[in-house]
Design an enzyme around this catalytic site. Structure first.
Site, PDB file in Angstrom:
ATOM      1  N   CYS A 169       0.818  -1.221   0.000  1.00 15.28           N
ATOM      2  CA  CYS A 169       0.000   0.000   0.000  1.00 15.28           C
ATOM      3  C   CYS A 169       0.850   1.269   0.000  1.00 15.28           C
ATOM      4  O   CYS A 169       0.360   2.344  -0.366  1.00 15.28           O
ATOM      5  CB  CYS A 169      -0.912   0.027   1.228  1.00 15.28           C
ATOM      6  SG  CYS A 169      -2.046  -1.358   1.379  1.00 15.28           S
ATOM      7  N   HIS A 170       2.109   1.165   0.404  1.00 18.93           N
ATOM      8  CA  HIS A 170       2.911   2.360   0.703  1.00 18.93           C
ATOM      9  C   HIS A 170       4.385   2.057   0.432  1.00 18.93           C
ATOM     10  O   HIS A 170       5.096   1.695   1.361  1.00 18.93           O
ATOM     11  CB  HIS A 170       2.690   2.731   2.168  1.00 18.93           C
ATOM     12  CG  HIS A 170       3.298   4.023   2.605  1.00 18.93           C
ATOM     13  ND1 HIS A 170       4.617   4.156   2.967  1.00 18.93           N
ATOM     14  CD2 HIS A 170       2.753   5.250   2.762  1.00 18.93           C
ATOM     15  CE1 HIS A 170       4.870   5.392   3.345  1.00 18.93           C
ATOM     16  NE2 HIS A 170       3.752   6.078   3.231  1.00 18.93           N
ATOM     17  N   PHE A 171       4.900   2.159  -0.736  1.00 15.54           N
ATOM     18  CA  PHE A 171       4.240   2.622  -1.951  1.00 15.54           C
ATOM     19  C   PHE A 171       4.428   1.567  -3.039  1.00 15.54           C
ATOM     20  O   PHE A 171       5.337   0.737  -2.936  1.00 15.54           O
ATOM     21  CB  PHE A 171       4.883   3.931  -2.450  1.00 15.54           C
ATOM     22  CG  PHE A 171       4.961   5.029  -1.448  1.00 15.54           C
ATOM     23  CD1 PHE A 171       3.875   5.870  -1.233  1.00 15.54           C
ATOM     24  CD2 PHE A 171       6.118   5.249  -0.715  1.00 15.54           C
ATOM     25  CE1 PHE A 171       3.950   6.912  -0.322  1.00 15.54           C
ATOM     26  CE2 PHE A 171       6.193   6.284   0.202  1.00 15.54           C
ATOM     27  CZ  PHE A 171       5.110   7.116   0.400  1.00 15.54           C
TER      28      PHE A 171
END
Length: 396
Positions: A289-291
């Site tokens: 999700c990041h990143f």
């Protein structure tokens, strides 16, 4: 070329809608930022978080001139808060926005304006990583944000490019129902692979151990050390007592620690100390999700992990017992953070500690204040000061 004429009035059309923000997070950045960004096709490039950590719904307006860094640039963004979001579901109280989510709602529009400003084109031939360095936020109110649209106002104040590094400063403010409830300022930077590889943490490369493990702790090992296992959801700290449904720690994605060690009279002030540990799994949920193309644990989740440790301290010390139906909440004060490194997939363990500096009982709440640090393996990389946690009565 990017447009060189200032746009001083808000547009009727969004600068970026949900589909364009998806492209910025996971797809073709040029479809969000403009055709100049086609040079980053098939290359690593700055991204905003995606999936469970995408906390920006649209960017309404931009004021300023792209690539003209002598003058401030501004955006107005929005985030539509789902009432049934995973972070409400996993928290101990269904209306309490986790502090990490609050930070991300404030900081993700900063990432957008950094990219939209054209800062990357100072060094168009370099593949640069975007990182948060410092910041502080002041909570002005603690509203129930379920089903609300949070408006973010971001000002990009300065941009300095030197030696293959770009540093930018921002102001941010968040509003709900027209009222400001969180504001602060922050520093972001763009860095090369080499610069990140050579990071020395907060102590100039020196490996400074946690208080509990250090010789400087003196007789810490002669004090009472209470150990909690947080790796199993069946543990008592996750089970709320009957009639007190919020008197527990957060679960699932918000359970960020495997172990707590609590020293009731320990720490630098002798008012309490808590140490937390997490074994890092390369498949942890937050990395994709990041990143995209540049997986790191969000610094905000490190802050959330520290708050989880403070909540464990509060429960173990019985600070919830004065309330009939206690819940955790945030305090309308300023908190500052500093990051000089990241938790990455190659990290073996994350350590953290919080030194309690004050516990105050007020008529309507008990407030715990702490200063904290976080380690990537044995390198201290985060420092958080004046982090506060409240225990108060839940609404009937």
């Amino acid at each position: 070329m990017l447009a060189q004429t200032a746009n001083r009035t808000p547009q009727t059309k969004n600068i970026a809608d949900d589909a364009q923000l998806w492209e910025f997070a996971l797809g073709d950045v040029a479809k969000c930022m403009g055709p100049d960004y086609a040079v980053y096709a098939n290359r690593p490039v700055q991204r905003n978080p995606n999936s469970d950590l995408q906390l920006l719904s649209r960017v309404q307006s931009f004021t300023g001139t792209r690539r003209k860094f002598e003058e401030p640039m501004r955006i107005v963004g929005e985030y539509d808060v789902p009432a049934e979001a995973w972070y409400f579901r996993d928290n101990a109280h269904p209306s309490q926005l986790p502090y990490a989510v609050l930070m991300e709602i404030a900081l993700q529009p900063c990432g957008f304006i950094s990219a939209y400003s054209g800062a990357l084109f100072h060094y168009p031939n370099l593949d640069l990583h975007y990182r948060n360095l410092d910041g502080n936020g002041t909570l002005l109110a603690d509203p129930d944000l379920r089903d609300k649209t949070i408006v973010s106002e971001i000002t990009l104040k300065s941009t300095v490019a030197s030696g293959n590094t770009i540093i930018q400063t921002h102001d941010f403010a968040l509003f709900a129902d027209g009222k400001k409830f969180y504001s602060g300022d922050t520093v972001f930077g763009y860095f090369t692979d080499e610069a990140l590889t050579n990071q020395v943490g907060l102590d100039g490369g020196k490996l400074v151990p946690a208080w509990l493990e250090s010789v400087g702790a003196g007789d810490a090992h002669e004090q009472t050390v209470i150990c909690w296992n947080l790796a199993e959801s069946s543990e008592p700290c996750f089970q709320a007592p009957e009639g007190r449904p919020h008197q527990r720690l957060a679960i699932r994605q918000l359970n960020l620690l495997d172990e707590l060690r609590i020293v009731p009279d320990g720490g630098s002030s002798g008012k309490g100390y808590v140490y937390g540990l997490r074994t890092i799994d390369p498949e942890d949920w937050f990395f994709p999700c990041h990143f995209h193309q540049d997986p790191v644990m969000p610094g905000s989740l490190g802050v959330e992990a520290i708050l989880q440790a403070m909540q464990g301290f509060a429960l173990q010390q019985g600070l919830a017992e004065r309330f009939q139906n206690p819940r955790f909440g945030w305090v309308q004060k300023r908190t500052a953070w500093k990051y000089r490194g990241q938790i990455i997939r190659e990290t073996k363990r994350m350590q953290l500690e919080a030194h309690v500096t004050d516990v105050q009982e007020h008529l309507d709440q008990t407030v715990i204040t702490a200063n904290a640090s976080l380690w990537r393996d044995d390198l201290r990389i985060y420092e958080v000061t004046d982090l506060r946690l409240a225990l108060r009565e839940a609404a009937a």
